[in-house]
Design a protein around this motif. Sequence first.
Motif, mmCIF file in Angstrom:
data_model
loop_
_atom_site.group_PDB
_atom_site.id
_atom_site.type_symbol
_atom_site.label_atom_id
_atom_site.label_comp_id
_atom_site.label_asym_id
_atom_site.label_seq_id
_atom_site.Cartn_x
_atom_site.Cartn_y
_atom_site.Cartn_z
ATOM 1 N N ALA A 278 32.932 15.110 2.134
ATOM 2 C CA ALA A 278 31.691 14.351 1.971
ATOM 3 C C ALA A 278 31.953 12.870 2.134
ATOM 4 C CB ALA A 278 31.076 14.632 0.605
ATOM 5 N N MET B 197 25.499 21.098 0.074
ATOM 6 C CA MET B 197 26.947 21.199 -0.114
ATOM 7 C C MET B 197 27.311 22.303 -1.101
ATOM 8 S SD MET B 197 28.528 17.340 0.069
ATOM 9 C CE MET B 197 27.877 16.844 -1.522
ATOM 10 N N LEU C 278 34.554 21.819 2.668
ATOM 11 C CA LEU C 278 33.730 20.672 3.021
ATOM 12 C C LEU C 278 34.422 19.363 2.685
ATOM 13 C CD1 LEU C 278 31.603 23.046 1.827
ATOM 14 C CD2 LEU C 278 29.954 21.275 2.344
ATOM 15 N N LEU D 204 32.182 19.101 -4.917
ATOM 16 C CA LEU D 204 33.312 19.571 -4.108
ATOM 17 C C LEU D 204 34.650 19.530 -4.834
ATOM 18 C CD1 LEU D 204 32.423 17.926 -0.677
ATOM 19 C CD2 LEU D 204 31.757 20.169 -1.561
ATOM 20 N N ARG E 271 29.511 25.486 -0.235
ATOM 21 C CA ARG E 271 30.740 25.703 -1.016
ATOM 22 C C ARG E 271 30.762 27.114 -1.592
ATOM 23 N NH1 ARG E 271 32.682 26.085 -5.875
ATOM 24 N NH2 ARG E 271 30.612 26.010 -6.808
ATOM 25 N N HIS F 129 28.911 13.821 -5.188
ATOM 26 C CA HIS F 129 29.626 14.589 -4.162
ATOM 27 C C HIS F 129 30.903 15.190 -4.755
ATOM 28 C CE1 HIS F 129 27.789 11.821 -0.814
ATOM 29 N NE2 HIS F 129 26.880 12.493 -1.477
#
Length: 464
Positions: free
Chosen positions: A40, A28, A38, A57, A32, A53
Amino acid sequence: MEQTAVARVLFAAPASGSGKTTVVCAIMEALRRRGLKLAACKCGPDYIDPLFHRAVLGIPSQNIDLFLLGKRWHGAAVARRLVAEAGADTDITVIEGAMGYYDGIGTSESNSAYAVRAALAAPAVLIVDGRGAALSLAATLRGFVTFRRNSGLQGFILNHVKPSVYTYYRQVLEEETGLKAYGYLPELPDCTFASRHLGLVTAGEIEDLQATLGRLAQAAEEGIDLDGLLQLAAGAPPLNWCDKKVPQCQPVRLAVADDEAFCFYYAAELDLFRKLGAEIIPFSPIHDAALPDCDALYLGGGYPELHAPALTANASMRQSIRTALADGLPCLAECGGFMYLQESYSDGTGSYPWVGALPGSSHLTQRLVRFGYITVTAEEDTLLGPAGTTFRAHEFHYSDSTANGTSCTARKASGTRSWPCIQASPTLFAGYPHLNLTGHPEQAARFLHAAAAYAAKRGASREN
């Protein structure tokens, strides 16, 4: 019926401890940094992995738990809605499995990552710890592919292997299993996430987390076929889902404990409260002097036992909560939040007075006391429903209390045993079980209706 195109892929493993969270965070963060958008998700009830996560993000991660989200097909329908909403207008939605791929409730695959994959029609990639094995990895992979007729497995990633080992075995592993190799991650001893009694430490406790994520992203760029994973995710079929209308409530202010001690919440449940009409007011039982102006209180779980001295030292906050609950402030308290509302906590080295709004005291043990999925049945009228109402929940804690409550009865999902739980009233629901009301908006609405009634009572008292 809605239909949404969501590029998605589920990452699973043969067992816990294979490095799923590390590999998922590496992927991820690498994507990113490429500038991609994204979303999650996390299979199961775990609170900690979604915090990682979110650290990557900057947005909440959704828990996809077919048991907690509802009975039979209902849980799958809610799961599809959550993923469709989270993954809309993104380049890829990454779904992290839990435990082993087929590990579900009891001896079944019910609620497993495999079951979630089927409900979401997502391609799956198996993350395998490659240490101490060679061709035997093919046997492991082939076993997972053939264990069920439609395994959904499309590829694999080897973790903890050298580049040369991956290069040497890649072709034979693909030929023996029919799976596509999506790369490897080498041993990265300076990028491991420490664990404690409830699992990994939380993301907020890792001082150099961003630097660690940077190293993981670089390793993913070098060793993992990110373009191949994007192509695999893009091939997932559109998601069919229904948007269940939620009952509207009067606007209310919902205070939510959110700090080092209390951080275990489901993002979708907080979103549900907002949709119902609640304004979420975060506050800290450690750092703030008193409750914010609010009409209801939500004390989630977390690690209050690690912050017992600080929670005790904030006497004004404890008094503020005790006074508000005595006045009838509606309150939902789960696990750590339940412990905090009781008279005291002890850890073997000392005893700490806490809020004292509820009878009983809690203490730390050396083992898991009660854990796993449960069904909770109300034996009397409670904040969340009248006598006879059932709730799906889970427990996972090393502490226990001298007064767990008798307002409800908890039964293991496997049906093997039951026990009394929950201290409750028409304005209270407090106990060790963790709930997720996302799939049960009527019960969430009942909580907020009580908040509106409390707000009206306060308004009337001010006018008088």
